[in-house]
Structures are given as structure tokens and as C-alpha cells.
Design an enzyme around this catalytic site. Structure first.
Site, PDB file in Angstrom:
ATOM      1  N   TYR A  22       2.241   6.029   7.324  1.00 19.84           N
ATOM      2  CA  TYR A  22       2.260   4.778   6.557  1.00 19.84           C
ATOM      3  C   TYR A  22       3.469   4.693   5.612  1.00 19.84           C
ATOM      4  O   TYR A  22       4.447   4.016   5.921  1.00 19.84           O
ATOM      5  CB  TYR A  22       0.926   4.574   5.800  1.00 19.84           C
ATOM      6  N   TYR A  41       0.859  -1.179   0.000  1.00 17.92           N
ATOM      7  CA  TYR A  41       0.000   0.000   0.000  1.00 17.92           C
ATOM      8  C   TYR A  41       0.895   1.228   0.000  1.00 17.92           C
ATOM      9  O   TYR A  41       1.976   1.219   0.608  1.00 17.92           O
ATOM     10  CB  TYR A  41      -0.912   0.006   1.240  1.00 17.92           C
TER      11      TYR A  41
HETATM   12  P1  NAD Z   1      -6.228  -9.164   6.877  1.00 17.56           P
HETATM   13  O1  NAD Z   1      -5.976  -8.860   8.286  1.00 17.56           O
HETATM   14  O2  NAD Z   1      -7.634  -9.121   6.358  1.00 17.56           O
HETATM   15  O3  NAD Z   1      -5.661 -10.636   6.509  1.00 17.56           O
HETATM   16  C1  NAD Z   1      -4.461 -11.103   6.988  1.00 17.56           C
HETATM   17  C2  NAD Z   1      -4.332 -12.593   6.737  1.00 17.56           C
HETATM   18  O4  NAD Z   1      -3.077 -13.034   7.298  1.00 17.56           O
HETATM   19  C3  NAD Z   1      -5.412 -13.459   7.404  1.00 17.56           C
HETATM   20  O5  NAD Z   1      -5.741 -14.534   6.551  1.00 17.56           O
HETATM   21  C4  NAD Z   1      -4.705 -13.993   8.656  1.00 17.56           C
HETATM   22  O6  NAD Z   1      -5.213 -15.238   9.135  1.00 17.56           O
HETATM   23  C5  NAD Z   1      -3.309 -14.174   8.096  1.00 17.56           C
HETATM   24  N1  NAD Z   1      -2.259 -14.232   9.116  1.00 17.56           N
HETATM   25  C6  NAD Z   1      -1.873 -13.287  10.004  1.00 17.56           C
HETATM   26  N2  NAD Z   1      -0.840 -13.743  10.751  1.00 17.56           N
HETATM   27  C7  NAD Z   1      -0.566 -14.992  10.316  1.00 17.56           C
HETATM   28  C8  NAD Z   1       0.391 -15.976  10.679  1.00 17.56           C
HETATM   29  N3  NAD Z   1       1.300 -15.767  11.628  1.00 17.56           N
HETATM   30  N4  NAD Z   1       0.355 -17.164  10.038  1.00 17.56           N
HETATM   31  C9  NAD Z   1      -0.568 -17.427   9.069  1.00 17.56           C
HETATM   32  N5  NAD Z   1      -1.472 -16.509   8.660  1.00 17.56           N
HETATM   33  C10 NAD Z   1      -1.475 -15.320   9.283  1.00 17.56           C
HETATM   34  O7  NAD Z   1      -5.273  -8.215   6.041  1.00 17.56           O
HETATM   35  P2  NAD Z   1      -5.373  -7.461   4.627  1.00 17.56           P
HETATM   36  O8  NAD Z   1      -5.784  -6.064   4.866  1.00 17.56           O
HETATM   37  O9  NAD Z   1      -6.081  -8.284   3.622  1.00 17.56           O
HETATM   38  O10 NAD Z   1      -3.814  -7.395   4.256  1.00 17.56           O
HETATM   39  C11 NAD Z   1      -3.170  -8.347   3.452  1.00 17.56           C
HETATM   40  C12 NAD Z   1      -2.032  -7.652   2.729  1.00 17.56           C
HETATM   41  O11 NAD Z   1      -2.567  -6.617   1.891  1.00 17.56           O
HETATM   42  C13 NAD Z   1      -1.020  -6.985   3.674  1.00 17.56           C
HETATM   43  O12 NAD Z   1       0.273  -7.131   3.149  1.00 17.56           O
HETATM   44  C14 NAD Z   1      -1.446  -5.525   3.622  1.00 17.56           C
HETATM   45  O13 NAD Z   1      -0.385  -4.648   3.916  1.00 17.56           O
HETATM   46  C15 NAD Z   1      -1.875  -5.408   2.172  1.00 17.56           C
HETATM   47  N6  NAD Z   1      -2.755  -4.259   1.883  1.00 17.56           N
HETATM   48  C16 NAD Z   1      -3.831  -3.974   2.668  1.00 17.56           C
HETATM   49  C17 NAD Z   1      -4.596  -2.847   2.361  1.00 17.56           C
HETATM   50  C18 NAD Z   1      -5.799  -2.470   3.186  1.00 17.56           C
HETATM   51  O14 NAD Z   1      -6.262  -1.342   3.095  1.00 17.56           O
HETATM   52  N7  NAD Z   1      -6.345  -3.354   3.956  1.00 17.56           N
HETATM   53  C19 NAD Z   1      -4.278  -2.046   1.255  1.00 17.56           C
HETATM   54  C20 NAD Z   1      -3.209  -2.396   0.457  1.00 17.56           C
HETATM   55  C21 NAD Z   1      -2.444  -3.499   0.783  1.00 17.56           C
END
Ligand code: NAD
Length: 393
Positions: free
Chosen positions: A232, A222
Site C-alpha cells: 500500500y 491512507y
Molecule cells: P468506496 O468504494 O466505498 O466509495 C467510492 C465512491 O466513489 C463511491 O461513491 C463510488 O460511486 C464513487 N466512484 C467511483 N468511481 C467513480 C467515477 N468514475 N465517477 C463518480 N464516482 C465514482 O471507497 P472508500 O473506501 O470510501 O474510499 C474513498 C476514499 O477514502 C479513497 O480515496 C480511499 O483511498 C480513501 N480511504 C479509504 C480507506 C479504507 O479503508 N476504505 C482508508 C483510508 C482512506
């Protein structure tokens, strides 16, 4: 049990099994309504149970017919306590996949550990042979490496940052000052959210010969608007994301000889369990969503991940920006959108909150993450909270 939401700060400690299943069904329905695409056959999704990882799994399975293996860190229900939303989502996903004859198995455990990597390698060997897509979508608060546990923090680097923010519990605008991270916190965040573990995964899969020669791997990042840069993009997590980008270059160099690639996709800011915890970001998101909905360009996780796979990744020549990133934040960062966001950001206060921000939309989407406030669900009905994930039992 009749299940209702119980919130503590920016987390909800209960989840509704029927609501989570309805959310997954709705995402699958969206993908089914889109044109099918080809290119992914056997995918490993690390972080598969919620947010971007879950939607990527759904896009690969229901948009391209892919077999999917997932890794997530979720808790089943106890006698008195509901499971986590990601547990219910995974149970629903596997059931729907099974009904369509799609292979889907999940390992619940710590993706950072060697044990889980080995378990996944064994499953690929016995069930799939090799995987051709590896998605790295972890958002984790900590990572244990041997005896050392590293923590991830969301803080500015170098100097304090004072900004407007949204108190998610009270739904009020307030002002927050976040003190800068210490060097230890910076290093810890890079360990948890940087690219090292992604590289370890790819190394382990290659060494075990379970990664297709021309495999694609992708991790999510992000960047966001300048107003959130201090907390961020230029903060601790931004540094970790730069490390992730370096890892992408190194992995890409290793895979290229076989025709494979490693990508970083910069995604849109969305309401997920991870982003609700970032100071300042929920206020930005509720302003952004109002404007993008008005302009007709708003997307959720599912729309983003279908567009990523079908239109940006599995196309003859994926379009990359100058830094080599796939840009799924193209519509978020469009100048016409950001000009409106900036004007609203300057003007917003508790007196005019609803004029400038879609707070109701934010609140609703937040509860929906946990299976609440989903239209078709009867929340007065008794539900069985002990739900099995077909591949786990
Ligand atoms: P989320 O919290 O919805 O999902 C995280 C996932 O990681 C879940 O499936 C959780 O079970 C898993 N997880 C966490 N710790 C773990 C571990 N130790 N072992 C196994 N699984 C584990 O998060 P999200 O927002 O979908 O983020 C996912 C990626 O996308 C991240 O890299 C985040 O930086 C990126 N991202 C998020 C956004 C946003 O606005 N949410 C925007 C751009 C990029």
C-alpha cells in the site's frame, strides 16, 4: 423480489434496498445523537454513495444542516437485477434529507468527465450559488481521459511482496505473492487515484465562480502500518496518494489568499468495497478491529467522518501533522494498538484464526455494505428493487 447476497470473489453483485436504507438510517441516527457543529453550509461530495464519502455527506447534512450535492457512479435496478448498494444508499439519503427539509441532489455519472463537472456547475449555479466544502472521496478502478483509459492497480513497486493474507471468499489465511507493477501500471494508478482530477475539479469550480472564496476542500488518504507498506504505502496506490498530497499543497496555495484551504485526511482502515479488494488488508483489518473493539477505540466510517468534521476540521485551528495531514488514523496507529497487531500478525494461522482476528465481524460488515445481515431487516420478505433517487427519478 426476495433478495439475497450473491458473491463473486471480493464483490457482492446484489444489494438489498431495505438493508441499505437501514444502514443509512443508522448512520443518520448516530450523527443526530452527537452535538451539532457549524462551518459547512453547502457541500459538494465527489464519491458520495458509499464508504467515507457517504458518511461525510451524512455528517455535513445531519450534523451541520448543510445542503449537499453529490456525485457517484452507481447503477439503478433493471427488471431482474438489483441496483448497486450506492444507488440504494443515495435514494435513502435523499429521502431522509428531504424529510428534514435539507437540500440534497445527486448526479450519477463519471466524475472524471467534463460533462459531469459541467452538470454539477450548472446545479450549483441554479440551486446553491457557491459551495463552501468540496470533498474528494473517489475510489475508482479506471479513468478515461479523452480516448485513453488508465487503470488503477494495487501492487508493490520494485520487487515482489509475499505475505499472509485473508482469502475473503473462504475466510482462510493464505500466503500471497504479488508481482511488482510495471511502469505503465504505476503511471496508470497515479492518473486514476492521484491528485490530477481533484485539481481539475477545483479549477473548474473556480473558473465557473461557484466555489466560495474561503472554501475548504479535502481528499482522503491512507497510510497504515508497516506490515502493509509494500502493498500500500510504498506500492502503486501509495505513490498515487503522494501525488494527491502534492495536489493538496498546490490547491491550498491557490485557495489561501481567499481564506480557503485544501487538506488531506489520513483515515482509518475500514471495510469498504474499495478496501476489500486490497490483498493483505482484510487480514490486517480483521486483526485490527478485534483489538480496537477490545480497547474501546473502534470506529466505523460514520464515527470517523463525524469526528473529522466536528472535531478536527471545523475547529478554530485544525491540527495537522508534520506533513500537513489531518490524522484520523490516530487511534489505529497508536503504539499500544500496533504492538498488539504485530504480535497477532506473527502468531496468526488457520488453526488459531478466531483467537486473533474478528473474522465474523469482518464478514458481517462486508455483507452489510450491500444491505445484508442488517438486524432489523426481514430478508424473507418481497422487496421492490426498483427504487428512485428523488433528485433523479
Ligand atoms: P468506496 O468504494 O466505498 O466509495 C467510492 C465512491 O466513489 C463511491 O461513491 C463510488 O460511486 C464513487 N466512484 C467511483 N468511481 C467513480 C467515477 N468514475 N465517477 C463518480 N464516482 C465514482 O471507497 P472508500 O473506501 O470510501 O474510499 C474513498 C476514499 O477514502 C479513497 O480515496 C480511499 O483511498 C480513501 N480511504 C479509504 C480507506 C479504507 O479503508 N476504505 C482508508 C483510508 C482512506
Amino acid at each position: 423480489m426476495v433478495v439475497g447476497p450473491k458473491t463473486r470473489g471480493f464483490i457482492c453483485t446484489t444489494a438489498h434496498p431495505a438493508g441499505c436504507a437501514a444502514n443509512v438510517a443508522r448512520q443518520i441516527e448516530y450523527v443526530r445523537e452527537q452535538p451539532r457543529f457549524e462551518g459547512v453550509k453547502k457541500a459538494l461530495i465527489i464519491g458520495c454513495s458509499t464508504g467515507y464519502g457517504l458518511s461525510t455527506r451524512i455528517a455535513a447534512a445531519f450534523g451541520a444542516g448543510a445542503s449537499t450535492l453529490g456525485v457517484a457512479f452507481e447503477r439503478p435496478a433493471s427488471r431482474t437485477r438489483t441496483a448497486t448498494a450506492g444507488w440504494y444508499n443515495t435514494a435513502a439519503f435523499e429521502s431522509f434529507a428531504g424529510r428534514d427539509g435539507l437540500y440534497a441532489k445527486t448526479v450519477m455519472g463519471d466524475a472524471f468527465s467534463d460533462a459531469v463537472k459541467e452538470q454539477i456547475i450548472d446545479l450549483i449555479r441554479s440551486d446553491l450559488g457557491k459551495v463552501d466544502l468540496v470533498v474528494y472521496s473517489l475510489a475508482a478502478p479506471r479513468r478515461a481521459v479523452g480516448d485513453v483509459t488508465y487503470n488503477s492497480v494495487l501492487k508493490p513497486v520494485g520487487q515482489p511482496f509475499t505475505s499472509k493474507s485473508l482469502d475473503v471468499a473462504k475466510m482462510e489465511v493464505d500466503t500471497v505473492t504479488i508481482e511488482p507493477a510495471t511502469q505503465e501500471e504505476i503511471d496508470g494508478t497515479v492518473k486514476v487515484m492521484g491528485g490530477e482530477d481533484w485539481r481539475w475539479w477545483i479549477d473548474a469550480l473556480r473558473e465557473a465562480d461557484v466555489l466560495a472564496k474561503d472554501a475548504t476542500t479535502i481528499a482522503y488518504s491512507y497510510i497504515g502500518p508497516e506490515l502493509t507498506y509494500p502493498v500500500y504505502h510504498d506500492g502503486t496506490v501509495g505513490l498515487a496518494k503522494r501525488d494527491l498530497a502534492e495536489a493538496a499543497k498546490a490547491i491550498d496555495a491557490e485557495l489561501r489568499a481567499g481564506g480557503g484551504h485544501a487538506y488531506v485526511s489520513v483515515n482509518k482502515a475500514l471495510v469498504t468495497q474499495a478496501s476489500a479488494a486490497i490483498p493483505v488488508v482484510p487480514l490486517y483489518i480483521s486483526i485490527l478491529f478485534k483489538i480496537m473493539k477490545e480497547q474501546g477505540t473502534h470506529e466505523g466510517c460514520m464515527e470517523q467522518m463525524y469526528r473529522l468534521l466536528a472535531r478536527k476540521l471545523y475547529v478554530p485551528a485544525p491540527e495537522l501533522d508534520a506533513e500537513g495531514f489531518l490524522r484520523m488514523d490516530d487511534w489505529e496507529l497508536a503504539p499500544a494498538i500496533q504492538e498488539k497487531v504485530n504480535a497477532a500478525w506473527q502468531a496468526i494461522s488457520n488453526e488459531n484464526l478466531k483467537t486473533y482476528a474478528d473474522l465474523e465481524g469482518y464478514r458481517r460488515e462486508f455483507y452489510q455494505l450491500f444491505g445484508f445481515e442488517v438486524d432489523e431487516v426481514d430478508y424473507t420478505a418481497d422487496v421492490e428493487i426498483g427504487v428512485d433517487i428523488p433528485s433523479i427519478g
